[in-house]
Motif scaffolding. Sequence first.
Motif, PDB file in Angstrom:
ATOM      1  N   ASN A  95     -79.538  52.186  21.105  1.00  0.00           N
ATOM      2  CA  ASN A  95     -78.974  51.679  19.848  1.00  0.00           C
ATOM      3  C   ASN A  95     -79.953  50.862  19.023  1.00  0.00           C
ATOM      4  OD1 ASN A  95     -76.491  52.805  20.595  1.00  0.00           O
ATOM      5  ND2 ASN A  95     -75.904  50.945  21.722  1.00  0.00           N
ATOM      6  N   VAL A  96     -81.157  50.625  19.515  1.00  0.00           N
ATOM      7  CA  VAL A  96     -82.113  49.783  18.810  1.00  0.00           C
ATOM      8  C   VAL A  96     -82.984  50.662  17.922  1.00  0.00           C
ATOM      9  CG1 VAL A  96     -84.021  48.160  19.054  1.00  0.00           C
ATOM     10  CG2 VAL A  96     -82.103  48.086  20.665  1.00  0.00           C
ATOM     11  N   ARG A  97     -82.880  50.480  16.596  1.00  0.00           N
ATOM     12  CA  ARG A  97     -83.717  51.164  15.607  1.00  0.00           C
ATOM     13  C   ARG A  97     -84.084  50.139  14.545  1.00  0.00           C
ATOM     14  NH1 ARG A  97     -79.616  54.609  17.012  1.00  0.00           N
ATOM     15  NH2 ARG A  97     -80.242  56.587  17.961  1.00  0.00           N
ATOM     16  N   PRO A  98     -85.255  49.534  14.636  1.00  0.00           N
ATOM     17  CA  PRO A  98     -85.575  48.374  13.781  1.00  0.00           C
ATOM     18  C   PRO A  98     -85.553  48.659  12.283  1.00  0.00           C
ATOM     19  CG  PRO A  98     -87.114  48.534  15.614  1.00  0.00           C
ATOM     20  CD  PRO A  98     -86.313  49.792  15.615  1.00  0.00           C
ATOM     21  N   PHE A  99     -86.018  49.839  11.838  1.00  0.00           N
ATOM     22  CA  PHE A  99     -86.131  50.100  10.411  1.00  0.00           C
ATOM     23  C   PHE A  99     -84.832  50.644   9.810  1.00  0.00           C
ATOM     24  CE2 PHE A  99     -90.605  49.792  11.388  1.00  0.00           C
ATOM     25  CZ  PHE A  99     -91.142  49.228  10.245  1.00  0.00           C
ATOM     26  N   GLU A 100     -83.785  50.834  10.599  1.00  0.00           N
ATOM     27  CA  GLU A 100     -82.511  51.313  10.089  1.00  0.00           C
ATOM     28  C   GLU A 100     -81.530  50.152  10.023  1.00  0.00           C
ATOM     29  OE1 GLU A 100     -81.126  54.588  12.350  1.00  0.00           O
ATOM     30  OE2 GLU A 100     -83.014  55.714  12.193  1.00  0.00           O
ATOM     31  N   SER A 101     -80.639  50.217   9.026  1.00  0.00           N
ATOM     32  CA  SER A 101     -79.708  49.113   8.798  1.00  0.00           C
ATOM     33  C   SER A 101     -78.739  48.939   9.963  1.00  0.00           C
ATOM     34  CB  SER A 101     -78.933  49.344   7.502  1.00  0.00           C
ATOM     35  OG  SER A 101     -78.227  50.580   7.575  1.00  0.00           O
ATOM     36  N   SER A 106     -78.169  45.484  17.538  1.00  0.00           N
ATOM     37  CA  SER A 106     -78.467  45.277  18.961  1.00  0.00           C
ATOM     38  C   SER A 106     -79.726  44.452  19.143  1.00  0.00           C
ATOM     39  CB  SER A 106     -78.624  46.632  19.656  1.00  0.00           C
ATOM     40  OG  SER A 106     -77.440  47.385  19.585  1.00  0.00           O
ATOM     41  N   LEU A 107     -80.708  44.661  18.285  1.00  0.00           N
ATOM     42  CA  LEU A 107     -81.951  43.895  18.383  1.00  0.00           C
ATOM     43  C   LEU A 107     -81.706  42.419  18.084  1.00  0.00           C
ATOM     44  CD1 LEU A 107     -84.973  44.102  18.890  1.00  0.00           C
ATOM     45  CD2 LEU A 107     -85.289  44.610  16.469  1.00  0.00           C
ATOM     46  N   GLU A 108     -80.898  42.132  17.093  1.00  0.00           N
ATOM     47  CA  GLU A 108     -80.579  40.734  16.778  1.00  0.00           C
ATOM     48  C   GLU A 108     -79.744  40.095  17.885  1.00  0.00           C
ATOM     49  OE1 GLU A 108     -78.672  41.038  13.043  1.00  0.00           O
ATOM     50  OE2 GLU A 108     -80.538  41.317  11.903  1.00  0.00           O
ATOM     51  N   PHE A 109     -78.900  40.899  18.543  1.00  0.00           N
ATOM     52  CA  PHE A 109     -78.121  40.368  19.673  1.00  0.00           C
ATOM     53  C   PHE A 109     -79.048  39.974  20.824  1.00  0.00           C
ATOM     54  CE2 PHE A 109     -76.243  41.430  23.817  1.00  0.00           C
ATOM     55  CZ  PHE A 109     -75.264  40.451  23.881  1.00  0.00           C
ATOM     56  N   PHE A 110     -80.026  40.824  21.146  1.00  0.00           N
ATOM     57  CA  PHE A 110     -80.972  40.495  22.207  1.00  0.00           C
ATOM     58  C   PHE A 110     -81.809  39.265  21.841  1.00  0.00           C
ATOM     59  CE2 PHE A 110     -80.729  45.175  23.437  1.00  0.00           C
ATOM     60  CZ  PHE A 110     -79.912  44.911  24.522  1.00  0.00           C
ATOM     61  N   ASP A 139     -83.671  32.822  12.207  1.00  0.00           N
ATOM     62  CA  ASP A 139     -82.268  32.536  12.518  1.00  0.00           C
ATOM     63  C   ASP A 139     -81.643  33.744  13.217  1.00  0.00           C
ATOM     64  OD1 ASP A 139     -79.981  31.079  12.706  1.00  0.00           O
ATOM     65  OD2 ASP A 139     -79.309  31.470  10.657  1.00  0.00           O
ATOM     66  N   HIS A 140     -82.450  34.403  14.064  1.00  0.00           N
ATOM     67  CA  HIS A 140     -82.043  35.567  14.856  1.00  0.00           C
ATOM     68  C   HIS A 140     -81.603  36.737  13.972  1.00  0.00           C
ATOM     69  CE1 HIS A 140     -82.502  33.117  18.393  1.00  0.00           C
ATOM     70  NE2 HIS A 140     -81.626  32.246  17.925  1.00  0.00           N
ATOM     71  N   HIS A 141     -82.220  36.853  12.802  1.00  0.00           N
ATOM     72  CA  HIS A 141     -82.076  38.011  11.933  1.00  0.00           C
ATOM     73  C   HIS A 141     -83.472  38.548  11.609  1.00  0.00           C
ATOM     74  CE1 HIS A 141     -77.774  37.474  11.308  1.00  0.00           C
ATOM     75  NE2 HIS A 141     -77.990  36.178  11.099  1.00  0.00           N
ATOM     76  N   ILE A 142     -83.571  39.851  11.379  1.00  0.00           N
ATOM     77  CA  ILE A 142     -84.876  40.473  11.176  1.00  0.00           C
ATOM     78  C   ILE A 142     -85.547  39.866   9.949  1.00  0.00           C
ATOM     79  CG2 ILE A 142     -86.092  42.637  10.787  1.00  0.00           C
ATOM     80  CD1 ILE A 142     -84.853  42.409  13.534  1.00  0.00           C
ATOM     81  N   TYR A 143     -86.767  39.371  10.135  1.00  0.00           N
ATOM     82  CA  TYR A 143     -87.535  38.766   9.047  1.00  0.00           C
ATOM     83  C   TYR A 143     -88.518  39.773   8.444  1.00  0.00           C
ATOM     84  CZ  TYR A 143     -90.615  35.476   6.628  1.00  0.00           C
ATOM     85  OH  TYR A 143     -91.366  34.822   5.690  1.00  0.00           O
ATOM     86  N   ASP A 144     -89.395  40.333   9.245  1.00  0.00           N
ATOM     87  CA  ASP A 144     -90.338  41.354   8.784  1.00  0.00           C
ATOM     88  C   ASP A 144     -90.703  42.263   9.944  1.00  0.00           C
ATOM     89  OD1 ASP A 144     -91.786  39.564  10.211  1.00  0.00           O
ATOM     90  OD2 ASP A 144     -93.470  39.416   8.818  1.00  0.00           O
ATOM     91  N   LEU A 268     -85.491  35.041   1.314  1.00  0.00           N
ATOM     92  CA  LEU A 268     -85.555  34.767   2.748  1.00  0.00           C
ATOM     93  C   LEU A 268     -86.862  34.073   3.119  1.00  0.00           C
ATOM     94  CD1 LEU A 268     -84.194  35.123   5.501  1.00  0.00           C
ATOM     95  CD2 LEU A 268     -85.327  37.336   5.696  1.00  0.00           C
ATOM     96  N   ARG A 269     -87.960  34.487   2.514  1.00  0.00           N
ATOM     97  CA  ARG A 269     -89.244  33.821   2.780  1.00  0.00           C
ATOM     98  C   ARG A 269     -89.208  32.365   2.338  1.00  0.00           C
ATOM     99  NH1 ARG A 269     -94.653  35.613   3.079  1.00  0.00           N
ATOM    100  NH2 ARG A 269     -94.031  37.742   2.568  1.00  0.00           N
ATOM    101  N   LYS A 270     -88.601  32.112   1.175  1.00  0.00           N
ATOM    102  CA  LYS A 270     -88.523  30.738   0.680  1.00  0.00           C
ATOM    103  C   LYS A 270     -87.688  29.873   1.603  1.00  0.00           C
ATOM    104  CE  LYS A 270     -87.410  28.130  -3.517  1.00  0.00           C
ATOM    105  NZ  LYS A 270     -86.880  28.222  -4.902  1.00  0.00           N
ATOM    106  N   GLU A 271     -86.601  30.438   2.125  1.00  0.00           N
ATOM    107  CA  GLU A 271     -85.751  29.679   3.038  1.00  0.00           C
ATOM    108  C   GLU A 271     -86.433  29.435   4.375  1.00  0.00           C
ATOM    109  OE1 GLU A 271     -81.260  29.963   5.000  1.00  0.00           O
ATOM    110  OE2 GLU A 271     -82.017  31.531   3.656  1.00  0.00           O
TER     111      GLU A 271
END
Length: 345
Positions: A95-101, A106-110, A139-144, A268-271
């Motif tokens: 279920n892990v696909r980094p470039f797909e929405s 699953s990646l953020e959950f891990f 904050d456990h969300h994809i940054y880059d 997001l970068r500014k935050e």
Amino acid sequence: MGPQLKAITPPQNPASEKYFFQPFLVLVSMMKFKTPQKGRIRRELEKRAPKLVETGKKTLILHGTKTSQVLNDVMTEIYHLKRDNSIKYTRNNDNVRPFESGGETSLEFFSLKTDCSLFVYGSHSKKRPNNLVIGRTYDHHIYDLVEVGVEEFKSMKSFKYDTSLAPKIGSKPFFTFIGEGFESNEELKHLKEVLLDLFHGEVVNNLNLAGLDRVYVCVAVSPNRVFFTHCALRLKKSGTVVPRIELVEVGPSMNLVTRRHRLPDDSLRKEAMKTSLEKAKKKEKNVVKDAIQGKLGKIYIPDQKVGSVALPHKAKGVKRERRVAKLKHGTTEQPEEKKQKLDSE
């Protein structure tokens, strides 16, 4: 005209209000957070809480749906280089696909489960063989994200060198980036930031020079290819106080071919780049700091008012013969009353 929508308003009958608000009360009760009762759980939550000075970032290493032997060796080598602050999963994750929405959940959950802000994800397919995705989270969300392909990989076992030159656990590495592409090419600039964040470890104020025993060398061969290797430092005599430094390749060594990358949003970068404002130091009055004399200060002493202070009485233990002797020699400092008393005697 289409159907008109009406706003939902609570009923006017007080008897039916509890049935109307019942779903909302259930939702609020489900959102309540329980405070931890055990000290161990409370301490773990305090470690994950935001801090003014953040500790070292941990790295999560995990496999995709399918991996090759080369990718398994690459991720194992990265895990050994970051053994102090890394977690490695060996199972395949479909279920892990980094470039797909939809594949980021699953990646953020891990990331939340392991408290890791960096991750290395490996996958292998016919379209993208030996694919390696390196990313950061905020904050456990994809940054880059940065996606590279691994070519011409050489593990640590393929290099022959003196075991005394092997890098020690906990030592700080040097970094060298050779090539103009790291300053002009957008993809290579992004790859440089991610590699620095991945391998540099925890930020320290004081550093022991004996712990600087290795260096990561990155050479921009072309606009989309980077040669990456890991070397140990050997100090030799040079006839002067400064020793001569030689690089001994200890591995791993590989070519990284950039494929895709995703920069963070400006908001997001500014935050993420916000820094906490430190409390302003209280100004010290009448204090001056000099480079030579150090810290100097002025002390104000109030008027002591000596004239209005009651003085103690003179001592009366002096014998009369001594007073008479003083009068004969002409040193009379006594009041007139005492002089009259002596004359009457």
